[in-house]
Design a protein around this motif. Structure first.
Motif, mmCIF file in Angstrom:
data_model
loop_
_atom_site.group_PDB
_atom_site.id
_atom_site.type_symbol
_atom_site.label_atom_id
_atom_site.label_comp_id
_atom_site.label_asym_id
_atom_site.label_seq_id
_atom_site.Cartn_x
_atom_site.Cartn_y
_atom_site.Cartn_z
ATOM 1 N N TYR A 1 1.484 9.771 -5.709
ATOM 2 C CA TYR A 1 0.958 8.230 -6.330
ATOM 3 C C TYR A 1 0.681 9.200 -7.995
ATOM 4 C CZ TYR A 1 0.146 5.695 -2.485
ATOM 5 O OH TYR A 1 0.903 4.414 -1.699
ATOM 6 N N TYR B 1 3.174 10.410 3.754
ATOM 7 C CA TYR B 1 2.571 11.197 2.764
ATOM 8 C C TYR B 1 1.399 11.477 3.570
ATOM 9 C CZ TYR B 1 -0.079 7.441 0.799
ATOM 10 O OH TYR B 1 -0.833 5.670 0.809
ATOM 11 N N ARG C 1 0.076 8.745 5.692
ATOM 12 C CA ARG C 1 0.194 7.935 6.507
ATOM 13 C C ARG C 1 1.414 7.374 6.916
ATOM 14 N NH1 ARG C 1 -1.631 3.283 3.655
ATOM 15 N NH2 ARG C 1 -0.964 2.479 5.557
ATOM 16 N N HIS D 1 5.125 3.555 2.881
ATOM 17 C CA HIS D 1 5.600 2.062 2.656
ATOM 18 C C HIS D 1 5.213 1.856 0.768
ATOM 19 C CE1 HIS D 1 1.214 4.881 3.009
ATOM 20 N NE2 HIS D 1 1.636 3.776 1.765
ATOM 21 N N HIS E 1 3.872 -1.065 -1.400
ATOM 22 C CA HIS E 1 2.905 -1.671 -1.425
ATOM 23 C C HIS E 1 2.489 -3.199 -2.197
ATOM 24 C CE1 HIS E 1 -1.456 1.381 -0.535
ATOM 25 N NE2 HIS E 1 -0.485 2.633 -0.708
#
Ligand SMILES: [Fe+2]
Length: 287
Positions: A160, A194, A215, A218, A220
């Motif tokens: 991120y 990730y 994960r 996706h 968010h």
């Protein structure tokens, strides 16, 4: 020699010692915790060495905990506690988009962007996806004019923006407002998997369990409007081969979007539903 082989007298004394907490809810929480921890110790017959391992591990976890990471929260995530709390507090009908963890990478005050704009800086590697949809009232099925979508995602390097000094500030983040018809339109990065951080004690535990750390891909979303419960969710990719192996147990069939490719362009059409109620925004874990 201790006469109380079952340990029940100790449990009773411990419960009694915390029975005078005046705040009823706090008393319930503390006594419930004591009861369940005692039951656990009795069930597995925890020995001295194992007890020492437990508190040494907590000491080790503290070393991996700071402003940008909390190893205790990560532990709760990878043993399903965080998603369990989410599920029991935000039960939604099966026809609606499911509720998911806010996760550790949310930042408040993402830039407000215009309809159709991209949250991706030009130099960010990876495919883009064009996303459209409508925000509906869950009970009446009517569109919600002016609903706000706050979204964020990781870059293809798995990081991120606030974990990665090479990305511009607030890259892959943005807030969009739905129009009068509740419709929104934006461009994002095609999400990719990730891993959760595996360099600490929680990672060690996952390795022992052969619990894979990636994960599923996706994006968010936090979707909000006045007089509606704020929806915190994640949108996963249909066909992602690790969708059933989410290390934090969030991905399920109520959060899957179909990212279609036509004429070389990925597109996602995805609707959200909000339940009438009180609007709240989550606390951003990182200032
Ligand atoms: Fe995430």
């Amino acid at each position: 020699m201790n006469e109380d082989k079952t340990g029940n007298a100790i449990t009773e004394k411990a419960l009694e010692a915390y029975s005078r907490i005046e705040n009823k809810r706090l008393r319930e929480l503390v006594q419930g915790l004591i009861r369940h921890l005692h039951a656990f110790v009795k069930e597995v017959k925890l020995n001295d060495q194992e007890f020492e391992t437990a508190w040494s591990q907590m000491e080790e976890m503290a070393k991996f905990t700071g402003d940008e990471r909390n190893e205790y929260l990560l532990f709760c995530d990878v043993v399903g506690i965080s998603q369990l709390i989410e599920a029991i507090n935000h039960a939604r009908s099966q026809s609606a988009v499911g509720s998911a963890l806010v996760g550790p990478f949310f930042r408040a005050n993402a830039p407000k962007r215009k309809r159709g704009e991209s949250i991706v800086s030009d130099d960010t590697k990876g495919d883009r996806v064009h996303i459209t949809g409508t925000v509906y009232d869950l009970t009446t099925n009517k569109p919600i004019p002016g609903a706000v979508l706050d979204l964020w995602q990781a870059a293809t390097n798995g990081l991120y923006e606030n974990q990665d000094e090479n990305q511009p500030d607030y890259n892959l983040r943005g807030r969009f407002q739905a129009n009068e018809a509740g419709r929104f339109e934006l461009a994002a990065l095609l999400p990719t998997p990730y891993p959760v951080p595996t360099d600490g004690p929680v990672g060690e535990l996952m390795k022992l369990a052969k619990h894979q750390p990636y994960r599923p891909a996706h994006i968010h979303f936090i979707v909000s409007a006045p007089n509606y419960e704020t929806l915190i969710t994640q949108v996963f990719r249909k066909g992602d081969d690790i969708i059933d192996e989410d290390p934090v147990f969030t991905a399920d069939r109520t959060m899957i979007g179909e990212f279609r490719k036509d004429n070389g362009q990925y597109r996602l059409q995805y609707d959200f539903q909000l339940k009438p109620g009180i609007s709240t925004m989550p606390k951003a874990p990182i200032p």
